[in-house]
Design a protein around this motif. Structure first.
Motif, short mmCIF file in Angstrom:
data_model
loop_
_atom_site.label_atom_id
_atom_site.label_comp_id
_atom_site.label_asym_id
_atom_site.label_seq_id
_atom_site.Cartn_x
_atom_site.Cartn_y
_atom_site.Cartn_z
N ALA A 35 81.14 22.11 -24.92
CA ALA A 35 80.23 23.12 -24.35
C ALA A 35 81.02 24.37 -23.97
N ALA A 36 82.18 24.20 -23.32
CA ALA A 36 83.02 25.35 -22.93
C ALA A 36 83.51 26.10 -24.17
N GLU A 37 83.85 25.37 -25.22
CA GLU A 37 84.29 26.02 -26.47
C GLU A 37 83.14 26.75 -27.14
N GLU A 38 81.94 26.17 -27.10
CA GLU A 38 80.77 26.83 -27.69
C GLU A 38 80.48 28.14 -26.96
N VAL A 39 80.53 28.11 -25.63
CA VAL A 39 80.30 29.34 -24.87
C VAL A 39 81.40 30.36 -25.18
N ALA A 40 82.65 29.92 -25.25
CA ALA A 40 83.76 30.83 -25.55
C ALA A 40 83.63 31.46 -26.94
N SER A 41 82.99 30.76 -27.87
CA SER A 41 82.86 31.28 -29.24
C SER A 41 81.74 32.29 -29.40
N LEU A 42 80.94 32.50 -28.36
CA LEU A 42 79.83 33.45 -28.45
C LEU A 42 80.37 34.86 -28.67
N ARG A 43 79.85 35.55 -29.65
CA ARG A 43 80.25 36.93 -29.95
C ARG A 43 79.01 37.80 -29.96
N ASN A 44 79.01 38.80 -29.10
CA ASN A 44 77.89 39.73 -28.98
C ASN A 44 76.56 39.00 -28.83
N TRP A 45 76.58 37.87 -28.14
CA TRP A 45 75.38 37.07 -27.89
C TRP A 45 74.64 37.72 -26.74
#
Length: 168
Positions: free
Chosen positions: A24-34
């Motif tokens: 979950a933390a990695e998914e949030v960190a991967s957000l780009r211009n979300w």
């Protein structure tokens, strides 16, 4: 002081694979211009405060703390005996305005480590919150537990209020 903003939607785990805290933390960190902002990898409240102090935090999305989720500042041995710090939290706001009908059932990850609650007594666990019926029920889960939702939040420094000079 900061103003807190919640994402307009929940990141749900995959029905097939679920989602651990780290994923979950990695998914949030991967957000780009979300919704206009990037994400940042933060694994604990301490990481958040450190990033703010160092100037590494610049308004990115992150997994919220228990205080952001239920407005409770944890004190003592029982998290339900914590002090209500704010009514401006996701649990209290989940059925209002733009948040109405945007939360699903289930638990939501927080970046608050379990030892902050001093009740469960296990390292490597995180507090999670079930936002059901307007009540935030605290639970705990191992970092590898699957199936938790994430409602990312981000913070921006409050702008000082300034009065404009009267027109000449």
């Amino acid at each position: 002081a900061f103003e807190l903003f919640a994402a307009p939607e929940v990141l749900h785990p995959s029905a097939r694979t679920g989602r651990s805290f780290r994923a979950a933390a990695e998914e949030v960190a991967s957000l780009r211009n979300w919704h206009g902002n990037d994400g940042i990898y933060l694994s604990t409240e301490r990481d958040l405060f450190s990033a703010i102090r160092k100037g590494d935090y610049v308004g990115q999305w992150f997994i919220p703390t228990v205080e952001h989720l239920v407005g409770m500042r944890l004190e003592g041995f029982n998290p339900l005996e914590g002090r209500k710090a704010s009514s401006n939290n996701l649990c209290d706001l989940q059925d209002r305005g733009a948040f109405r009908d945007t939360f699903g059932p289930g638990y939501y990850w927080s970046i608050t480590p379990e030892h902050r609650a001093k009740v469960f007594g296990h390292e490597g666990r995180f507090l999670m919150v079930s936002l059901t019926g307007g009540f935030g029920y605290l639970g705990h889960a191992d970092e590898s537990s699957l199936g938790k939702n994430v409602r990312p939040v981000r913070a921006e420094p409050r702008r000082p209020f300034a009065l404009a000079s009267p027109a000449p």
